[in-house]
Design a protein around this motif. Structure first.
Motif, PDB file in Angstrom:
ATOM      1  N   ARG A 143      34.867  44.843  38.693  1.00  0.00           N
ATOM      2  CA  ARG A 143      36.303  44.629  38.860  1.00  0.00           C
ATOM      3  C   ARG A 143      36.909  44.162  37.533  1.00  0.00           C
ATOM      4  O   ARG A 143      36.243  43.508  36.736  1.00  0.00           O
ATOM      5  CB  ARG A 143      36.570  43.553  39.914  1.00  0.00           C
ATOM      6  N   ASP A 144      38.152  44.504  37.330  1.00  0.00           N
ATOM      7  CA  ASP A 144      38.900  44.025  36.171  1.00  0.00           C
ATOM      8  C   ASP A 144      39.081  42.516  36.342  1.00  0.00           C
ATOM      9  O   ASP A 144      39.595  42.055  37.360  1.00  0.00           O
ATOM     10  CB  ASP A 144      40.256  44.731  36.130  1.00  0.00           C
ATOM     11  N   LEU A 145      38.640  41.738  35.355  1.00  0.00           N
ATOM     12  CA  LEU A 145      38.710  40.281  35.462  1.00  0.00           C
ATOM     13  C   LEU A 145      40.138  39.756  35.441  1.00  0.00           C
ATOM     14  O   LEU A 145      40.383  38.618  35.832  1.00  0.00           O
ATOM     15  CB  LEU A 145      37.884  39.631  34.346  1.00  0.00           C
ATOM     16  N   GLY A 146      41.082  40.579  35.030  1.00  0.00           N
ATOM     17  CA  GLY A 146      42.483  40.183  35.047  1.00  0.00           C
ATOM     18  C   GLY A 146      43.192  40.540  36.340  1.00  0.00           C
ATOM     19  O   GLY A 146      44.345  40.185  36.545  1.00  0.00           O
ATOM     20  N   SER A 147      42.494  41.229  37.239  1.00  0.00           N
ATOM     21  CA  SER A 147      43.106  41.682  38.484  1.00  0.00           C
ATOM     22  C   SER A 147      43.403  40.512  39.420  1.00  0.00           C
ATOM     23  O   SER A 147      42.742  39.466  39.370  1.00  0.00           O
ATOM     24  CB  SER A 147      42.173  42.674  39.196  1.00  0.00           C
ATOM     25  N   PRO A 148      44.390  40.679  40.294  1.00  0.00           N
ATOM     26  CA  PRO A 148      44.713  39.619  41.260  1.00  0.00           C
ATOM     27  C   PRO A 148      43.505  39.222  42.111  1.00  0.00           C
ATOM     28  O   PRO A 148      43.345  38.052  42.459  1.00  0.00           O
ATOM     29  CB  PRO A 148      45.811  40.235  42.123  1.00  0.00           C
ATOM     30  N   ASP A 149      42.648  40.209  42.414  1.00  0.00           N
ATOM     31  CA  ASP A 149      41.468  39.946  43.243  1.00  0.00           C
ATOM     32  C   ASP A 149      40.532  38.929  42.594  1.00  0.00           C
ATOM     33  O   ASP A 149      39.998  38.046  43.258  1.00  0.00           O
ATOM     34  CB  ASP A 149      40.731  41.272  43.493  1.00  0.00           C
ATOM     35  N   VAL A 150      40.345  39.039  41.287  1.00  0.00           N
ATOM     36  CA  VAL A 150      39.491  38.095  40.559  1.00  0.00           C
ATOM     37  C   VAL A 150      40.251  36.808  40.281  1.00  0.00           C
ATOM     38  O   VAL A 150      39.724  35.702  40.452  1.00  0.00           O
ATOM     39  CB  VAL A 150      38.970  38.722  39.236  1.00  0.00           C
ATOM     40  N   GLN A 151      41.508  36.940  39.877  1.00  0.00           N
ATOM     41  CA  GLN A 151      42.295  35.768  39.494  1.00  0.00           C
ATOM     42  C   GLN A 151      42.580  34.820  40.657  1.00  0.00           C
ATOM     43  O   GLN A 151      42.836  33.645  40.444  1.00  0.00           O
ATOM     44  CB  GLN A 151      43.601  36.200  38.830  1.00  0.00           C
ATOM     45  N   LYS A 152      42.505  35.317  41.884  1.00  0.00           N
ATOM     46  CA  LYS A 152      42.762  34.431  43.039  1.00  0.00           C
ATOM     47  C   LYS A 152      41.579  33.492  43.303  1.00  0.00           C
ATOM     48  O   LYS A 152      41.730  32.506  44.024  1.00  0.00           O
ATOM     49  CB  LYS A 152      43.096  35.243  44.287  1.00  0.00           C
ATOM     50  N   GLN A 153      40.429  33.776  42.721  1.00  0.00           N
ATOM     51  CA  GLN A 153      39.270  32.900  42.892  1.00  0.00           C
ATOM     52  C   GLN A 153      39.512  31.584  42.157  1.00  0.00           C
ATOM     53  O   GLN A 153      40.184  31.546  41.130  1.00  0.00           O
ATOM     54  CB  GLN A 153      38.007  33.578  42.352  1.00  0.00           C
ATOM     55  N   THR A 154      38.957  30.512  42.696  1.00  0.00           N
ATOM     56  CA  THR A 154      39.112  29.209  42.058  1.00  0.00           C
ATOM     57  C   THR A 154      38.240  29.129  40.808  1.00  0.00           C
ATOM     58  O   THR A 154      37.304  29.926  40.632  1.00  0.00           O
ATOM     59  CB  THR A 154      38.698  28.071  43.015  1.00  0.00           C
ATOM     60  N   ASP A 155      38.538  28.152  39.962  1.00  0.00           N
ATOM     61  CA  ASP A 155      37.710  27.927  38.778  1.00  0.00           C
ATOM     62  C   ASP A 155      36.270  27.650  39.183  1.00  0.00           C
ATOM     63  O   ASP A 155      35.333  28.107  38.535  1.00  0.00           O
ATOM     64  CB  ASP A 155      38.244  26.755  37.956  1.00  0.00           C
ATOM     65  N   GLU A 156      36.104  26.914  40.282  1.00  0.00           N
ATOM     66  CA  GLU A 156      34.761  26.585  40.763  1.00  0.00           C
ATOM     67  C   GLU A 156      34.014  27.847  41.202  1.00  0.00           C
ATOM     68  O   GLU A 156      32.820  27.987  40.930  1.00  0.00           O
ATOM     69  CB  GLU A 156      34.829  25.578  41.919  1.00  0.00           C
ATOM     70  N   GLU A 157      34.710  28.760  41.858  1.00  0.00           N
ATOM     71  CA  GLU A 157      34.072  30.013  42.285  1.00  0.00           C
ATOM     72  C   GLU A 157      33.662  30.852  41.076  1.00  0.00           C
ATOM     73  O   GLU A 157      32.548  31.393  41.044  1.00  0.00           O
ATOM     74  CB  GLU A 157      35.016  30.811  43.193  1.00  0.00           C
ATOM     75  N   LEU A 158      34.552  30.961  40.104  1.00  0.00           N
ATOM     76  CA  LEU A 158      34.219  31.733  38.903  1.00  0.00           C
ATOM     77  C   LEU A 158      33.064  31.084  38.144  1.00  0.00           C
ATOM     78  O   LEU A 158      32.150  31.775  37.689  1.00  0.00           O
ATOM     79  CB  LEU A 158      35.445  31.869  37.999  1.00  0.00           C
ATOM     80  N   SER A 159      33.083  29.760  38.039  1.00  0.00           N
ATOM     81  CA  SER A 159      31.988  29.046  37.377  1.00  0.00           C
ATOM     82  C   SER A 159      30.665  29.292  38.082  1.00  0.00           C
ATOM     83  O   SER A 159      29.633  29.481  37.437  1.00  0.00           O
ATOM     84  CB  SER A 159      32.283  27.539  37.332  1.00  0.00           C
ATOM     85  N   ALA A 160      30.687  29.297  39.411  1.00  0.00           N
ATOM     86  CA  ALA A 160      29.461  29.527  40.185  1.00  0.00           C
ATOM     87  C   ALA A 160      28.921  30.938  39.949  1.00  0.00           C
ATOM     88  O   ALA A 160      27.709  31.126  39.808  1.00  0.00           O
ATOM     89  CB  ALA A 160      29.724  29.298  41.676  1.00  0.00           C
ATOM     90  N   ILE A 161      29.804  31.913  39.879  1.00  0.00           N
ATOM     91  CA  ILE A 161      29.376  33.295  39.629  1.00  0.00           C
ATOM     92  C   ILE A 161      28.742  33.399  38.248  1.00  0.00           C
ATOM     93  O   ILE A 161      27.683  34.004  38.078  1.00  0.00           O
ATOM     94  CB  ILE A 161      30.553  34.278  39.771  1.00  0.00           C
ATOM     95  N   ILE A 162      29.376  32.788  37.253  1.00  0.00           N
ATOM     96  CA  ILE A 162      28.833  32.833  35.893  1.00  0.00           C
ATOM     97  C   ILE A 162      27.493  32.101  35.846  1.00  0.00           C
ATOM     98  O   ILE A 162      26.530  32.572  35.251  1.00  0.00           O
ATOM     99  CB  ILE A 162      29.835  32.228  34.889  1.00  0.00           C
ATOM    100  N   SER A 163      27.432  30.953  36.496  1.00  0.00           N
ATOM    101  CA  SER A 163      26.206  30.142  36.487  1.00  0.00           C
ATOM    102  C   SER A 163      25.053  30.825  37.205  1.00  0.00           C
ATOM    103  O   SER A 163      23.948  30.917  36.674  1.00  0.00           O
ATOM    104  CB  SER A 163      26.462  28.791  37.160  1.00  0.00           C
ATOM    105  N   LYS A 164      25.311  31.285  38.419  1.00  0.00           N
ATOM    106  CA  LYS A 164      24.243  31.829  39.277  1.00  0.00           C
ATOM    107  C   LYS A 164      24.050  33.327  39.141  1.00  0.00           C
ATOM    108  O   LYS A 164      23.024  33.865  39.536  1.00  0.00           O
ATOM    109  CB  LYS A 164      24.528  31.496  40.743  1.00  0.00           C
TER     110      LYS A 164
END
Length: 107
Positions: free
Chosen positions: A56-77
């Motif tokens: 997915r495009d990281l600038g898309s609304p679908d990605v941008q609606k995720q919280t910072d914690e959710e994005l951090s978890a995806i990057i971490s795990k």
């Protein structure tokens, strides 16, 4: 005139702090080094790997609606079979900087 060690130690400490922070990578630099190979320089997922994985495009609304914690978890795990985990490759601070950079990609 005699100067005590206190002021000298403060100057040395401040010099070290500012020197270390000057070498800290920005979220954009970390992204370019660790993420752009798949996600592309703009986060659009428009690389060969990105297209094959249907990223997915990281600038898309679908990605941008995720919280910072959710994005951090995806990057971490990571995501099994799709994205490596970075929890042992990046510090929490670096991951936070990448999340800040992703926020700047908002469409």
């Amino acid at each position: 005139m005699r100067v005590g060690l206190g002021p000298l130690l403060i100057v040395i400490s401040l010099t070290l702090v500012f020197s270390i922070s000057a070498f800290a990578e920005s979220g954009e630099e970390i992204f370019k080094r660790r993420c752009a190979g798949c996600h592309g320089a703009t986060g659009a997922g428009d690389t060969t790997i990105g297209k094959n994985l249907k990223l997915r495009d990281l600038g898309s609304p679908d990605v941008q609606k995720q919280t910072d914690e959710e994005l951090s978890a995806i990057i971490s795990k990571g995501k099994p079979g799709r994205m490596p985990a970075f929890e042992n490759k990046l510090t929490k601070e670096q991951i936070g900087e990448v999340v800040k950079f992703i926020r700047r990609l908002k469409k």
